[in-house]
Design a protein around this motif. Structure first.
Motif, PDB file in Angstrom:
ATOM      1  N   GLU A  54     -13.742 -10.397 -75.488  1.00  0.00           N
ATOM      2  CA  GLU A  54     -14.354 -11.548 -76.141  1.00  0.00           C
ATOM      3  C   GLU A  54     -13.858 -12.873 -75.559  1.00  0.00           C
ATOM      4  O   GLU A  54     -13.986 -13.922 -76.192  1.00  0.00           O
ATOM      5  CB  GLU A  54     -14.099 -11.499 -77.645  1.00  0.00           C
ATOM      6  CG  GLU A  54     -14.792 -10.334 -78.337  1.00  0.00           C
ATOM      7  CD  GLU A  54     -14.818 -10.483 -79.855  1.00  0.00           C
ATOM      8  OE1 GLU A  54     -14.260 -11.466 -80.366  1.00  0.00           O
ATOM      9  OE2 GLU A  54     -15.397  -9.608 -80.517  1.00  0.00           O
ATOM     10  N   LEU A  57     -16.624 -15.493 -75.537  1.00  0.00           N
ATOM     11  CA  LEU A  57     -17.456 -15.585 -76.734  1.00  0.00           C
ATOM     12  C   LEU A  57     -16.999 -16.746 -77.616  1.00  0.00           C
ATOM     13  O   LEU A  57     -15.848 -16.800 -78.052  1.00  0.00           O
ATOM     14  CB  LEU A  57     -17.380 -14.279 -77.530  1.00  0.00           C
ATOM     15  CG  LEU A  57     -18.162 -14.239 -78.847  1.00  0.00           C
ATOM     16  CD1 LEU A  57     -19.658 -14.354 -78.574  1.00  0.00           C
ATOM     17  CD2 LEU A  57     -17.852 -12.965 -79.617  1.00  0.00           C
ATOM     18  N   THR A  93     -24.597  -5.735 -82.860  1.00  0.00           N
ATOM     19  CA  THR A  93     -24.788  -6.366 -81.556  1.00  0.00           C
ATOM     20  C   THR A  93     -25.030  -5.338 -80.468  1.00  0.00           C
ATOM     21  O   THR A  93     -24.647  -4.178 -80.576  1.00  0.00           O
ATOM     22  CB  THR A  93     -23.573  -7.230 -81.156  1.00  0.00           C
ATOM     23  OG1 THR A  93     -22.401  -6.411 -81.126  1.00  0.00           O
ATOM     24  CG2 THR A  93     -23.372  -8.359 -82.155  1.00  0.00           C
ATOM     25  N   HIS A  97     -22.500  -9.069 -76.626  1.00  0.00           N
ATOM     26  CA  HIS A  97     -22.367  -9.688 -77.954  1.00  0.00           C
ATOM     27  C   HIS A  97     -23.688 -10.273 -78.443  1.00  0.00           C
ATOM     28  O   HIS A  97     -23.698 -11.184 -79.280  1.00  0.00           O
ATOM     29  CB  HIS A  97     -21.287 -10.775 -77.949  1.00  0.00           C
ATOM     30  CG  HIS A  97     -19.988 -10.338 -77.365  1.00  0.00           C
ATOM     31  ND1 HIS A  97     -19.157  -9.428 -77.992  1.00  0.00           N
ATOM     32  CD2 HIS A  97     -19.372 -10.642 -76.199  1.00  0.00           C
ATOM     33  CE1 HIS A  97     -18.090  -9.215 -77.246  1.00  0.00           C
ATOM     34  NE2 HIS A  97     -18.199  -9.928 -76.155  1.00  0.00           N
TER      35      HIS A  97
END
Length: 598
Positions: A54, A57, A93, A97
């Motif tokens: 992530e 993100l 998701t 993502h």
């Protein structure tokens, strides 16, 4: 007015007044640019936004990002920068993502927020290299779940370049634009330097997969054209209802050629396309065994000449400049003749561009140099095609379920440099979206495509300065790559000798790495490798010769792989000889060989 450039260096969605390196959030950067009159730019620190897990993100904390002045948000030099309106982190998701709206449902989505809102009275907004997802609006007239741009009497333009807007929604009454809503502004979904081409499959065979099922139920399946269904008995090459080579249409039949021509002409007569690619690899077989090679060449060249004339006429009719004509053909010269593809003849018929393809794979060889010599016409530009993978394994549950080895950034860069050194005018990309989820979870995990490599593929200085990743690969069993050095079986005391073209630079001062990969356990084999007559020392297994983000995606097991240290300085500019001996054990089935220099 002086333009401001800010670099976002954290994924946190905070406003705390701390703008030091590692602390500037996207929301803070937008607020600062709103206060700075004139067009500004926001970029992202690539050492932070590296696409791992992530790390790229940005999850909004509860409110949309509000923009009031001209702004460019440019994430093209980072990897996989994604902004999501899924504030509660509860959406279902997909890869990258990206919110799956249908799977999430209203119960999970109703705490989401719109992602971006340009609310100024005028101005331009450019988004480059971004993914916008998880946006949601629910109120009356609350348009644009992902992006809302402009208002009444607005003046400005929204440009979405090399970006993905997916997994956004709006449910309010009289509300439009689940992904993007523009009021009075202009929307441009591409960089103006990008020209639209139509790529047309000349004999697509995917419908053959469903032919038996269609025959059993007496009507075509949804993926089958009416024309195919009504004419397959008259036009198909052979009787086998499950074999692509039999199920596709026979181009020796004039009606088959005329139907393809009519479909292409309709598109070119009605749309301002810059050019056309004739895809000779979908499906590669176009003739039955009764059609002689010379006749195949005549039919193919005449069809291309006919297309050239039509392109020129429709361009004149629409007031357009000359339209480019490209052919996508096998990179291997020895398989082109059987389908009537003769490069000098096609050049004479008006082809402007030749796209050399290994179908599903990125491969490295000297095909560009050979094609240019064969064409012998500098007017015709030669391109090499690269794809999402370098090798596939055995399918787990039918077509499309093969595990695949992803093409890495350095492999794209190295392949492009090799092609350009041989005289390629550029490169093309095929199946690029296949980095994302497709068919089944078993061949994941999946990622956003590496769009960030695209601006670099034509930058020779950049390509030269990178670490290099060379490789030979078996790809898969496919007629289009027949005669490739791999796969091969190296018998004991019967050395396998192969050459690989390389372009080392003075930058490559460290020892390199050479790896051999089989599809069986080879731990009990004694293998000797000589590189340019230098014996290489075997070392411990290395899963990733160079860092990349494609974890757990069929990278190769230690028992199937042997690694050797490549001393700095022994790689040559040009052809390099590799000699592989099996000194102990029955033999080695070799499917993949790679070399890295850094």
């Amino acid at each position: 007015m002086e333009s401001t450039v800010l670099v976002v260096s954290t994924t946190s969605d905070v406003v705390d007044g701390n703008y030091q390196p590692g602390q500037l959030s996207l929301r803070e950067a937008i607020q600062l640019t709103n206060e700075s009159l004139g067009p500004d730019t926001i970029t992202f620190d690539p050492s932070v936004f590296d696409g791992v897990n992530e790390n790229s993100l940005i999850r909004l904390s509860g409110a949309e990002l509000s923009i009031t002045d001209s702004l460019t948000i440019d994430a093209s030099m980072a990897i996989g920068v994604t902004i999501t309106g899924d504030t509660a982190n509860d959406d279902v998701t997909r890869a990258g993502h990206v919110t799956d709206v249908a799977a999430s449902g209203a119960a999970l989505l109703d705490d989401n927020t719109r992602v971006l809102n340009f609310s100024g009275a005028s101005g331009d907004l450019t988004l480059r290299g971004l993914t916008v997802t998880g946006g949601r609006t629910t109120g009356p007239n609350d348009d644009g779940g992902g992006i809302r741009f402009g208002s009444a009497n607005f003046s400005g333009a929204l440009t979405i370049d090399q970006s993905t807007v997916s997994g956004n929604s709006t449910t309010g009454s009289i509300a439009d634009g689940g992904g993007v809503f523009t009021f009075d502004g202009d929307l441009t979904c591409h960089d103006m330097r990008v020209a639209p081409f139509l790529s047309y499959r000349l004999n697509d065979g995917h419908h053959v997969r469903q032919l038996q099922r269609a025959l059993a139920r007496g009507k075509p399946t949804p993926n089958m054209s009416r024309h195919y269904w009504e004419n397959y008995e008259r036009f198909r090459i052979g009787p086998n209802e499950t074999e692509w080579d039999d199920g596709v249409f026979d181009w020796s039949i004039a009606e088959v050629q005329d139907h393809k021509f009519a479909l292409i002409e309709e598109a070119l007569a009605n749309y301002d396309l810059t050019g056309l690619e004739l895809d000779f690899l979908r499906h590669w077989v176009r003739f039955g065994p009764k059609t002689k090679i010379d006749k195949r060449r005549e039919i193919t060249t005449d069809f291309v000449r006919r297309i050239r004339k039509m392109l020129d006429k429709t361009a004149r009719d629409r007031g357009l400049p000359r339209r480019w004509l490209c052919v996508r053909i096998p990179a291997k010269a020895n398989v082109r003749g059987e389908q009537g593809v003769d490069l000098p003849s096609l050049a004479g018929a008006g082809v402007d561009m030749v796209n050399l393809s290994y179908s599903y794979f990125t491969m490295q060889d000297d095909s560009v140099r050979r094609a240019k010599a064969e064409i012998n016409n500098d007017r015709v530009a030669v391109y090499t095609e690269m794809s999402h993978c370098t090798m596939t394994g055995k399918a787990t549950a039918g077509s499309g379920t093969q595990p695949f080895l992803r093409t890495t950034d350095e492999q794209f860069y190295t392949t492009a440099r090799l092609a350009r050194k041989q005289g390629a005018r550029g490169v093309s990309l095929f199946n690029f979206p296949y980095y994302r989820y497709h068919v089944t979870d078993t061949i994941g995990p999946f990622h956003e495509p590496p769009f960030h490599v695209i601006p670099r593929l034509g930058d020779d200085d950049f390509l030269t300065a990178q670490s290099h990743w060379y490789f030979l690969t078996a790809g898969r069993k496919d007629r289009v790559i027949a005669g490739h050095p791999l796969p091969t079986i190296v018998e004991r005391s019967d050395p396998f000798v192969v050459t690989i073209e390389m372009l080392p630079t003075p930058k490559h001062r460290k020892n390199g790495l050479l790896r051999l990969r089989s599809d069986e356990d080879i731990r009990d084999r004694e293998i000797e490798v000589n590189f340019n007559d230098v014996s290489l020392r075997e070392i411990e297994f290395i899963e990733k010769p160079l860092p990349h983000r494609y974890d757990n995606t069929w990278l190769g097991k230690s028992e199937q792989t042997r690694c050797f240290r490549l001393p700095a300085g022994i790689a040559r500019d040009g052809a390099n000889q590799i000699k592989i001996n099996v000194n102990k054990g029955i033999r080695v089935r070799l499917r993949y060989l790679d070399i890295t220099l850094s």
